[in-house]
Design a protein around this motif. Structure first.
Motif, PDB file in Angstrom:
ATOM      1  N   SER A  51       0.847  -1.197   0.000  1.00  0.00           N
ATOM      2  CA  SER A  51       0.000   0.000   0.000  1.00  0.00           C
ATOM      3  C   SER A  51       0.883   1.247   0.000  1.00  0.00           C
ATOM      4  O   SER A  51       1.515   1.586   0.988  1.00  0.00           O
ATOM      5  CB  SER A  51      -0.905  -0.001   1.234  1.00  0.00           C
ATOM      6  OG  SER A  51      -1.633   1.207   1.312  1.00  0.00           O
ATOM      7  N   SER A  52       0.908   1.924  -1.143  1.00  0.00           N
ATOM      8  CA  SER A  52       1.813   3.056  -1.308  1.00  0.00           C
ATOM      9  C   SER A  52       1.091   4.389  -1.348  1.00  0.00           C
ATOM     10  O   SER A  52       1.691   5.430  -1.142  1.00  0.00           O
ATOM     11  CB  SER A  52       2.632   2.886  -2.589  1.00  0.00           C
ATOM     12  OG  SER A  52       3.649   3.852  -2.677  1.00  0.00           O
ATOM     13  N   GLY A  53      -0.201   4.373  -1.641  1.00  0.00           N
ATOM     14  CA  GLY A  53      -1.003   5.589  -1.670  1.00  0.00           C
ATOM     15  C   GLY A  53      -2.245   5.398  -0.831  1.00  0.00           C
ATOM     16  O   GLY A  53      -2.745   4.276  -0.676  1.00  0.00           O
ATOM     17  N   LEU A  54      -2.750   6.497  -0.286  1.00  0.00           N
ATOM     18  CA  LEU A  54      -3.917   6.425   0.590  1.00  0.00           C
ATOM     19  C   LEU A  54      -4.736   7.696   0.400  1.00  0.00           C
ATOM     20  O   LEU A  54      -4.187   8.800   0.335  1.00  0.00           O
ATOM     21  CB  LEU A  54      -3.476   6.297   2.052  1.00  0.00           C
ATOM     22  CG  LEU A  54      -4.574   6.215   3.113  1.00  0.00           C
ATOM     23  CD1 LEU A  54      -5.339   4.897   2.989  1.00  0.00           C
ATOM     24  CD2 LEU A  54      -3.966   6.326   4.520  1.00  0.00           C
ATOM     25  N   ALA A  55      -6.058   7.546   0.296  1.00  0.00           N
ATOM     26  CA  ALA A  55      -6.930   8.709   0.159  1.00  0.00           C
ATOM     27  C   ALA A  55      -8.290   8.393   0.758  1.00  0.00           C
ATOM     28  O   ALA A  55      -8.751   7.251   0.731  1.00  0.00           O
ATOM     29  CB  ALA A  55      -7.079   9.109  -1.310  1.00  0.00           C
ATOM     30  N   VAL A  56      -8.925   9.436   1.299  1.00  0.00           N
ATOM     31  CA  VAL A  56     -10.274   9.313   1.838  1.00  0.00           C
ATOM     32  C   VAL A  56     -11.266   9.596   0.712  1.00  0.00           C
ATOM     33  O   VAL A  56     -11.106  10.561  -0.042  1.00  0.00           O
ATOM     34  CB  VAL A  56     -10.495  10.301   2.990  1.00  0.00           C
ATOM     35  CG1 VAL A  56     -11.934  10.240   3.498  1.00  0.00           C
ATOM     36  CG2 VAL A  56      -9.521  10.013   4.132  1.00  0.00           C
ATOM     37  N   TYR A  70      -9.319   4.667  -0.190  1.00  0.00           N
ATOM     38  CA  TYR A  70      -8.733   4.095  -1.401  1.00  0.00           C
ATOM     39  C   TYR A  70      -7.243   3.863  -1.206  1.00  0.00           C
ATOM     40  O   TYR A  70      -6.563   4.652  -0.530  1.00  0.00           O
ATOM     41  CB  TYR A  70      -8.950   5.024  -2.591  1.00  0.00           C
ATOM     42  CG  TYR A  70     -10.395   5.225  -2.984  1.00  0.00           C
ATOM     43  CD1 TYR A  70     -11.133   4.169  -3.515  1.00  0.00           C
ATOM     44  CD2 TYR A  70     -11.015   6.460  -2.832  1.00  0.00           C
ATOM     45  CE1 TYR A  70     -12.467   4.348  -3.888  1.00  0.00           C
ATOM     46  CE2 TYR A  70     -12.332   6.653  -3.201  1.00  0.00           C
ATOM     47  CZ  TYR A  70     -13.061   5.596  -3.716  1.00  0.00           C
ATOM     48  OH  TYR A  70     -14.377   5.769  -4.077  1.00  0.00           O
ATOM     49  N   THR A  71      -6.741   2.802  -1.815  1.00  0.00           N
ATOM     50  CA  THR A  71      -5.306   2.549  -1.802  1.00  0.00           C
ATOM     51  C   THR A  71      -4.912   1.814  -3.077  1.00  0.00           C
ATOM     52  O   THR A  71      -5.767   1.321  -3.822  1.00  0.00           O
ATOM     53  CB  THR A  71      -4.885   1.726  -0.563  1.00  0.00           C
ATOM     54  OG1 THR A  71      -3.446   1.714  -0.458  1.00  0.00           O
ATOM     55  CG2 THR A  71      -5.367   0.281  -0.655  1.00  0.00           C
ATOM     56  N   HIS A  72      -3.619   1.748  -3.333  1.00  0.00           N
ATOM     57  CA  HIS A  72      -3.079   1.020  -4.483  1.00  0.00           C
ATOM     58  C   HIS A  72      -1.725   0.455  -4.095  1.00  0.00           C
ATOM     59  O   HIS A  72      -1.100   0.913  -3.135  1.00  0.00           O
ATOM     60  CB  HIS A  72      -2.934   1.951  -5.697  1.00  0.00           C
ATOM     61  CG  HIS A  72      -1.963   3.071  -5.476  1.00  0.00           C
ATOM     62  ND1 HIS A  72      -0.594   2.921  -5.621  1.00  0.00           N
ATOM     63  CD2 HIS A  72      -2.162   4.353  -5.091  1.00  0.00           C
ATOM     64  CE1 HIS A  72      -0.005   4.068  -5.347  1.00  0.00           C
ATOM     65  NE2 HIS A  72      -0.925   4.948  -5.013  1.00  0.00           N
ATOM     66  N   ASN A  73      -1.262  -0.509  -4.839  1.00  0.00           N
ATOM     67  CA  ASN A  73       0.050  -1.098  -4.606  1.00  0.00           C
ATOM     68  C   ASN A  73       1.148  -0.275  -5.274  1.00  0.00           C
ATOM     69  O   ASN A  73       0.883   0.588  -6.110  1.00  0.00           O
ATOM     70  CB  ASN A  73       0.096  -2.533  -5.113  1.00  0.00           C
ATOM     71  CG  ASN A  73      -0.591  -3.495  -4.164  1.00  0.00           C
ATOM     72  OD1 ASN A  73      -0.451  -3.401  -2.953  1.00  0.00           O
ATOM     73  ND2 ASN A  73      -1.353  -4.433  -4.722  1.00  0.00           N
ATOM     74  N   ASP A  74       2.374  -0.582  -4.903  1.00  0.00           N
ATOM     75  CA  ASP A  74       3.561   0.097  -5.438  1.00  0.00           C
ATOM     76  C   ASP A  74       3.881  -0.447  -6.829  1.00  0.00           C
ATOM     77  O   ASP A  74       3.029  -0.999  -7.511  1.00  0.00           O
ATOM     78  CB  ASP A  74       4.730  -0.122  -4.460  1.00  0.00           C
ATOM     79  CG  ASP A  74       5.831   0.906  -4.617  1.00  0.00           C
ATOM     80  OD1 ASP A  74       5.928   1.521  -5.683  1.00  0.00           O
ATOM     81  OD2 ASP A  74       6.614   1.085  -3.676  1.00  0.00           O
ATOM     82  N   SER A  75       5.145  -0.355  -7.208  1.00  0.00           N
ATOM     83  CA  SER A  75       5.592  -0.747  -8.544  1.00  0.00           C
ATOM     84  C   SER A  75       5.357  -2.226  -8.814  1.00  0.00           C
ATOM     85  O   SER A  75       5.104  -3.020  -7.907  1.00  0.00           O
ATOM     86  CB  SER A  75       7.078  -0.421  -8.697  1.00  0.00           C
ATOM     87  OG  SER A  75       7.822  -1.088  -7.690  1.00  0.00           O
ATOM     88  N   ALA A  76       5.496  -2.584 -10.100  1.00  0.00           N
ATOM     89  CA  ALA A  76       5.341  -3.973 -10.564  1.00  0.00           C
ATOM     90  C   ALA A  76       3.947  -4.511 -10.293  1.00  0.00           C
ATOM     91  O   ALA A  76       3.749  -5.709 -10.095  1.00  0.00           O
ATOM     92  CB  ALA A  76       6.388  -4.872  -9.916  1.00  0.00           C
TER      93      ALA A  76
END
Length: 338
Positions: free
Chosen positions: A45-50, A59-65
């Protein structure tokens, strides 16, 4: 002669002591674990937003690859929906931001493919704009791609933030002497947009976010978080919880606390209250609100100033320790490979 390994070991201890020192503004971490990501697919989890449009959703997303996708997560840490982005790549996604379109009021999500560990490996970077989904069900969403380059040369970055009043986008570089880079007021898809350096950013910034009312912004590092007025004036440093690899930061919807997370499987998200000086009820001193005329009679948007603000003494000390540690490691490696 003192062996390089001993020197490196001493430097590690010194660096740990310096980085673990209490941050200015708060003497202790009064934090609560909000939830833990339960989805086995969320490993970095590299990003985080309400969510701007769904209560109790993050909301979140993974890092590279990873694939160009993100997750909507509830307050219990369970994934509500997974979204794929059409027309997007995930070269090195490092951060995200959420805002509302100033004209329509609809939620907008931004995903930053801005990582560049070689500081110049890519001719340009990309940030994707996606309208927030109205329904929390698995779907593929169209993305608008904006390409960027830095006016002063390529660099690594991990943080983005969006001004809530003007909708202007900012990228925060991850360097020993980082900076806050402003995107053009109007983004264009048909050409590369130029990012221009404004105020300075803390040492090795890993994320950034704007307060919901635009009265402050925060920059996260591996060790702490620093709050600023829109002018770049420092408000306070905030002690963060001890995380495996601190990568993300966001404000709560009411702007009274920070949320911070980490990479790693089943990683936690913590809520950290803001110091009194940074609460939304406090009027910023260094810049006028977006709709109030300045002394010159012009309308000023509460955005980061264009003149750099210098590093603090603590930042310089950390930089020196990190540099010495790197040198010690290089010497040790050279001796072992002779």
């Amino acid at each position: 002669m003192i062996r390089a390994g001993v020197v490196a070991g001493v430097l590690v201890v010194v660096c740990a002591a310096v980085c673990a020192a209490p941050a200015y503004g708060l003497s202790s971490v009064d934090d609560d674990k909000l939830f833990t990501f339960r989805d086995a697919r969320i490993t970095e989890s590299s990003g985080l937003a309400v969510s701007p449009g769904h209560d109790g959703v993050y909301y979140t997303h993974n890092d590279s690859a990873a694939r160009p996708e993100f997750y909507a997560v509830g307050e219990n840490g369970r994934t509500k929906a997974t979204f794929q982005l059409r027309g997007a790549e995930a070269r090195d996604w490092e951060g995200m931001a959420a805002s509302k379109d100033p004209e329509t009021g609809r939620g907008v999500l931004w995903f930053a493919d801005i990582g560049d560990n070689f500081d110049g490996a890519w001719p340009d970077i990309s940030i994707y704009k996606v309208n927030e989904p109205r329904d929390l069900t698995d779907a593929t969403l169209p993305a608008v791609r904006y390409r960027f380059r830095y006016a002063d040369g390529a660099r690594n970055a991990e943080g983005i933030m969006v001004h809530p009043k003007t909708g202007r986008l900012y990228v925060v570089s991850k360097e020993f002497a980082g900076g806050v880079y402003a995107a053009p007021k109007k983004l264009r898809t048909g050409r590369v947009n130029v990012l221009r350096r404004g105020v300075a950013a803390p040492l090795m910034a890993t994320d950034a976010a704007y307060a919901p009312d635009g009265s402050s912004y925060v920059v996260r590092t591996y060790f702490s978080a620093t709050l600023y007025r829109p002018s770049g004036e420092q408000i306070s440093k905030v002690t963060m919880p001890d995380l495996e690899q601190a990568e993300s930061i966001a404000y709560t919807a009411d702007g009274k606390a920070l949320l911070t997370g980490s990479e790693g499987p089943k990683s936690p998200v913590y809520r950290v209250p803001l110091p009194d000086a940074a609460l939304p009820s406090v009027t910023p001193r260094a810049s006028a609100p977006p709709d109030r005329p300045t002394a010159q009679g012009t309308r000023a948007a509460a955005e980061p100033a264009s003149e750099p603000v210098g590093l603090t003494g603590r930042d310089i000390l950390i930089w020196l320790v990190a540099a010495a540690l790197a040198i010690g490691g290089i010497v040790l490696l050279a001796r072992r490979t002779r």
